[in-house]
Design a protein around this motif. Sequence first.
Motif, PDB file in Angstrom:
ATOM      1  N   ALA A 183     102.252  53.647  34.485  1.00  8.63           N
ATOM      2  CA  ALA A 183     101.959  54.535  33.843  1.00  8.63           C
ATOM      3  C   ALA A 183     103.392  54.118  32.434  1.00  8.63           C
ATOM      4  CB  ALA A 183     101.477  55.773  34.322  1.00  8.63           C
ATOM      5  N   PHE A 204      93.229  54.251  44.031  1.00 11.23           N
ATOM      6  CA  PHE A 204      94.524  53.283  44.604  1.00 11.23           C
ATOM      7  C   PHE A 204      95.385  54.103  45.424  1.00 11.23           C
ATOM      8  CE2 PHE A 204      91.886  52.254  41.246  1.00 11.23           C
ATOM      9  CZ  PHE A 204      91.321  51.066  41.869  1.00 11.23           C
ATOM     10  N   GLU A 259      93.175  56.284  30.122  1.00  9.04           N
ATOM     11  CA  GLU A 259      93.217  57.328  31.482  1.00  9.04           C
ATOM     12  C   GLU A 259      91.953  57.998  30.816  1.00  9.04           C
ATOM     13  OE1 GLU A 259      95.650  57.180  28.942  1.00  9.04           O
ATOM     14  OE2 GLU A 259      95.925  58.758  27.912  1.00  9.04           O
ATOM     15  N   PRO A 299      95.720  52.734  26.057  1.00 10.98           N
ATOM     16  CA  PRO A 299      96.063  53.353  26.525  1.00 10.98           C
ATOM     17  C   PRO A 299      94.267  53.961  27.664  1.00 10.98           C
ATOM     18  CG  PRO A 299      95.855  55.097  24.615  1.00 10.98           C
ATOM     19  CD  PRO A 299      95.928  53.594  24.391  1.00 10.98           C
ATOM     20  N   ASP A 305      90.315  61.309  38.178  1.00 10.10           N
ATOM     21  CA  ASP A 305      91.108  61.813  39.524  1.00 10.10           C
ATOM     22  C   ASP A 305      90.472  60.572  40.282  1.00 10.10           C
ATOM     23  OD1 ASP A 305      92.020  63.198  38.097  1.00 10.10           O
ATOM     24  OD2 ASP A 305      92.315  64.502  39.962  1.00 10.10           O
ATOM     25  N   PHE A 316      99.277  55.273  44.694  1.00 14.22           N
ATOM     26  CA  PHE A 316      99.846  56.175  43.850  1.00 14.22           C
ATOM     27  C   PHE A 316     100.696  55.054  43.116  1.00 14.22           C
ATOM     28  CE2 PHE A 316     102.807  59.109  41.886  1.00 14.22           C
ATOM     29  CZ  PHE A 316     102.052  59.660  41.133  1.00 14.22           C
ATOM     30  N   ASP A 367     104.801  57.372  29.619  1.00 12.70           N
ATOM     31  CA  ASP A 367     104.810  58.495  29.236  1.00 12.70           C
ATOM     32  C   ASP A 367     103.958  59.751  28.776  1.00 12.70           C
ATOM     33  OD1 ASP A 367     107.218  58.376  28.428  1.00 12.70           O
ATOM     34  OD2 ASP A 367     107.103  56.961  26.270  1.00 12.70           O
ATOM     35  N   GLY A 368     103.025  59.544  30.254  1.00 12.68           N
ATOM     36  CA  GLY A 368     102.133  60.590  30.888  1.00 12.68           C
ATOM     37  C   GLY A 368     100.663  59.802  29.924  1.00 12.68           C
ATOM     38  N   SER A 369     100.585  58.308  29.961  1.00 12.82           N
ATOM     39  CA  SER A 369      98.767  57.864  29.892  1.00 12.82           C
ATOM     40  C   SER A 369      99.132  56.535  30.748  1.00 12.82           C
ATOM     41  CB  SER A 369      99.602  57.137  28.413  1.00 12.82           C
ATOM     42  OG  SER A 369      99.034  58.157  27.195  1.00 12.82           O
ATOM     43  N   LEU A 370      98.091  55.910  30.968  1.00 13.08           N
ATOM     44  CA  LEU A 370      97.724  55.094  31.549  1.00 13.08           C
ATOM     45  C   LEU A 370      97.290  53.882  31.312  1.00 13.08           C
ATOM     46  CD1 LEU A 370      97.805  54.206  34.566  1.00 13.08           C
ATOM     47  CD2 LEU A 370      95.170  54.805  34.742  1.00 13.08           C
ATOM     48  N   ALA A 415      91.038  56.990  40.403  1.00 16.67           N
ATOM     49  CA  ALA A 415      92.071  56.860  40.676  1.00 16.67           C
ATOM     50  C   ALA A 415      92.654  56.352  42.351  1.00 16.67           C
ATOM     51  CB  ALA A 415      93.123  57.951  39.818  1.00 16.67           C
ATOM     52  N   ASP A 416      91.990  57.835  42.468  1.00 18.43           N
ATOM     53  CA  ASP A 416      92.654  57.811  44.103  1.00 18.43           C
ATOM     54  C   ASP A 416      91.884  56.836  45.276  1.00 18.43           C
ATOM     55  OD1 ASP A 416      92.327  60.782  44.227  1.00 18.43           O
ATOM     56  OD2 ASP A 416      90.847  61.635  44.377  1.00 18.43           O
ATOM     57  N   LEU A 442      99.475  52.842  40.973  1.00 14.25           N
ATOM     58  CA  LEU A 442      98.890  53.430  39.176  1.00 14.25           C
ATOM     59  C   LEU A 442      99.975  53.862  38.366  1.00 14.25           C
ATOM     60  CD1 LEU A 442      96.055  55.726  40.497  1.00 14.25           C
ATOM     61  CD2 LEU A 442      96.211  53.977  38.598  1.00 14.25           C
ATOM     62  N   ALA A 443     100.921  54.961  38.930  1.00 17.30           N
ATOM     63  CA  ALA A 443     102.353  55.837  38.190  1.00 17.30           C
ATOM     64  C   ALA A 443     103.267  53.849  38.425  1.00 17.30           C
ATOM     65  CB  ALA A 443     103.503  56.420  39.641  1.00 17.30           C
ATOM     66  N   VAL A 483      89.623  56.340  32.846  1.00 15.93           N
ATOM     67  CA  VAL A 483      89.408  57.154  34.701  1.00 15.93           C
ATOM     68  C   VAL A 483      89.384  58.186  35.031  1.00 15.93           C
ATOM     69  CG1 VAL A 483      91.710  56.539  36.243  1.00 15.93           C
ATOM     70  CG2 VAL A 483      91.210  55.031  34.622  1.00 15.93           C
ATOM     71  N   TYR A 532      97.558  63.584  39.162  1.00 15.71           N
ATOM     72  CA  TYR A 532      98.173  62.206  38.839  1.00 15.71           C
ATOM     73  C   TYR A 532      98.408  63.261  36.787  1.00 15.71           C
ATOM     74  CZ  TYR A 532      95.059  59.649  42.085  1.00 15.71           C
ATOM     75  OH  TYR A 532      94.997  59.999  42.996  1.00 15.71           O
ATOM     76  N   PRO A 533     100.039  62.812  36.817  1.00 17.51           N
ATOM     77  CA  PRO A 533     100.482  63.192  35.939  1.00 17.51           C
ATOM     78  C   PRO A 533      99.930  62.714  34.351  1.00 17.51           C
ATOM     79  CG  PRO A 533     101.790  62.285  36.846  1.00 17.51           C
ATOM     80  CD  PRO A 533     100.889  62.558  38.153  1.00 17.51           C
ATOM     81  N   PHE A 534      99.902  61.602  34.843  1.00 17.49           N
ATOM     82  CA  PHE A 534      99.194  60.361  33.508  1.00 17.49           C
ATOM     83  C   PHE A 534      98.212  60.371  33.502  1.00 17.49           C
ATOM     84  CE2 PHE A 534      98.468  57.869  37.159  1.00 17.49           C
ATOM     85  CZ  PHE A 534      99.938  57.519  38.257  1.00 17.49           C
TER      86      PHE A 534
END
Lengths: 531, 395
Positions: free
Chosen positions: B121, B112, B101, B99, B106, B114, B123-126, B109-110, B117-118, B104, A74-76
Amino acid sequence: MSAPRGWAGSYALAAVLTFVVAAGSFVGYRNDAFRARETGRARAAAAMVARGLPAPPEAVAADLVLPAEPSARYPFLRRRQLASGRALGGAGAPFTDKLLYDAAGRAEAGGAYAAMIPGSELVLAAQPIPAHPQPGAAAGRAESSGGVAVAVTRPPQGPEGFPFLVVFGLLAIGALVAAAGALVGGRARPLGLALGACGLAVPATLWRGPVPGVLILAIAGAVAWAEHRGHLARAGAELRRQRAAYTFLGPAALAMLILVAVPFVIGLVLGFYDHHHGEWTYVGLDNFAEILSGGGRSLDEPLNFWFTLGVTVLWTAVNLVLHVTLGVTLALLLRQKWLRGRTAFRMLLILPWAIPNYITGLIWHGMFDEQHGAIDSLLSLFGIDQVHWFSSWATSFTANVVTNTWLGFPFMMVVALGALESIPRELDEAAEVDGASAWQRFRHVTLPHLRPALAPAVVLGAIWTFNMFNVIYLVSDGRPNGSTDILVTEAYRWAFERGERYGLASAYAVLIFLVLLLWTVFGTRVLRRRE
Amino acid sequence: MKRLLLVLLAALAACRADDRRDTVVLWHSYGGDERAALEQIIADFNAGDSGIRIEPVAVAYDGFADKITSAIPNGNGPDLFIFAHDRLGDWRAAGLIEPIEYYVDDALADRFRFQALALLARDGSLYGMPMAEKWTALYYNTDLVAVPPRTTDELRAIAAELDRRSPGTFALAYQNMELYGHAPWLHAFGGSALDGAGEPDLDTPAAIAALEYTRALARDGLVPREAKPTKVATLFNEGKAAMAISGPWFRQDATQVPWALAPLPVVSETGRPLQPYYGAEGVIMSARARDKDRAFEVMRALTGDDAAELRALRAHQLVPNLAVWRLPAVAGDPTLAVFARQLEQTVPMPGNAAMRQVWAPYERVLQSVISQGANPGDTLSAAEREVKSYLEGAE
């Protein structure tokens, strides 16, 4: 000269006002000083962490936070760990972990900073560490990969207390000076009051610079002058005399101030700002220039201000003509003696006015629908098939006008009915005996009597119609292509449908206000002249 | 005077009480079954021993986003709120949302999907925990349509037959006045609203072809000329539209006629299927949340598998929790099975600033072209200029 006893009350007024200013400037000074002292302490702690020294005792947490590593899947989801090797977060992590994590991210993006943490008594400072240029390190990643030194400190002591002794001492000395001036009398009286009341200017200037100092001097001067001229005594007497009136007026005046005056001023000021992503930038008259120049759009494009203004003026004029004509005609009919069930008709005709206009708007919107609409069903009886009401400007505008006429004529009718009641029937009968035709009687007897009552109604109706948001928004919704939008719906769209340009929308609102102001001033004048 | 003081003191006390840190205020705009399911989840949570109390506040959907934008900076916004992913970019830029993350890992996150989640998100933050996913499929009235169309040729055949059997019935109704409803067609012709770099790219041959195609559908009487969501529901419920393209929320509306669900058909002319937007709805934390650790506990609970199961079964939400889709009650639901198949043919809905400026102008394009017969190319290029001028104006 006012009554000799009045000095105490005047001094009390000045003292209260100057006290408010002085207290305000002290609170500002105290908060600034506290913030400067404590963020400085936190900065120092972060600097020690950055140099690898042990953190001072007031630090709740102080550590070097390493750059974030994204999770493989997960890059984020980026994780961070401390230089000591401990990962931030996870079960049982101290509450400061989140502070360290966030501070590292913020410092990497925006450089070193220090801030009080809202909702807690903590202060935080973060300082990015430049990476040691490492042989073989990838270029471009070198600047911030040294991590961020973060320190969270708890202030060892709170901010300074309020200097009651100084403030009240100065006020007491001031009271003495004012009293002395009053005893001497003559010119010494206002002088003593002014001198006595300006004592707090000195500490206020020391705390927050010249602005509060000058403000206090101005208050002292103004109170002394008003007292000298007897304004204060008169105002006090007036307040006492009309106590009940002012008590009743007070809540309404306060409500007007909060609900009307304050938003108005804020709206006016916003017109000079540009809003982007929650940030406001002062742009001077740019918003107005953009609107008045049409924003680079030609005159026949609906988004051009002048196009919309033209539509709005046409909309107002057509509506007013229809409202007045229909209203007066119905009022004249309802006045006829031969008409049975006049009260029932009157009730029925006022009904459209009694229904909330957004409900009426929604109902008419449904009736103009091309598939289910009652109007198209009716028209199809006459062989007219499927008029697409909102597909062309003329039909869409007509649909709006029909709806608003339905909403607007009862008001004019009620006004006209009231005015007609006041016309003596003898006049009409006399004219009839003299052989005047029905039209002549209307033109020369009835109409002149209607005018004084109708003129203010027309001014008011014009303002309502000019800003009739509900009908435009709910019936045509600007279709087609925003060409039936009026100024007020256009302003709404700039604020809430096109990139949250609140500044531009405020500028629109200011322009609407100016147009209506001109109309109220000159429109009433024109209507009155014709009387 | 004394009474006034008492009132003021009481008001102050109320403000203080509201400041309690063990209460997490959640704004949502759920109604109907969704609201009932959410309130059930909250009641269960509050009855538990977490030491946290969730206080739900229902806020009307209209103006929800504006209320968030203005309430949070003033400190009277919620701790958490539920909203679609498409405003995150603005809120993030304005510093209104937190943010998450940090909380959270892995393993969490697993659980949900993908894509969900994407979408939450940036710029690299959730910025949100996914509550629900949204996409559309084909509802068909089983009294009027025996076999759902797999291609648009079959759709036209059904329309021709309907015309003979019950004239005045539309074969299909969908929101053709909004980009959300038009997007499946746009995608089927190989177009998209934004280019690869996320910039608006409206005036393309594919977009023109899609507009011409949908205009022909309206002109030939296959679909109503101007259909908003309420109208789609009304036509379908009255049996005046044999099929409707809509999302899981349509189940609550389509109550008057027997229906079944099918994947969207393939456009015969291009050989590509209609692809609806895939959107995500998340529970999002305010940057001004009073106690962020507790607020995240609530996020975790609301998006947990148990809560998601309740929302899926009781409120017919499509939930991004992978475990829920494997439950027999969900896997065996024929409607959800169709949604699962349709999921493979979806396009993630862009949620950037450029996209936010595309919706309203595109709506006008659809009006001009489909209702008024304007030239698609001219209208699209005018709309593209308009969108770009908004984006420049906002810079």
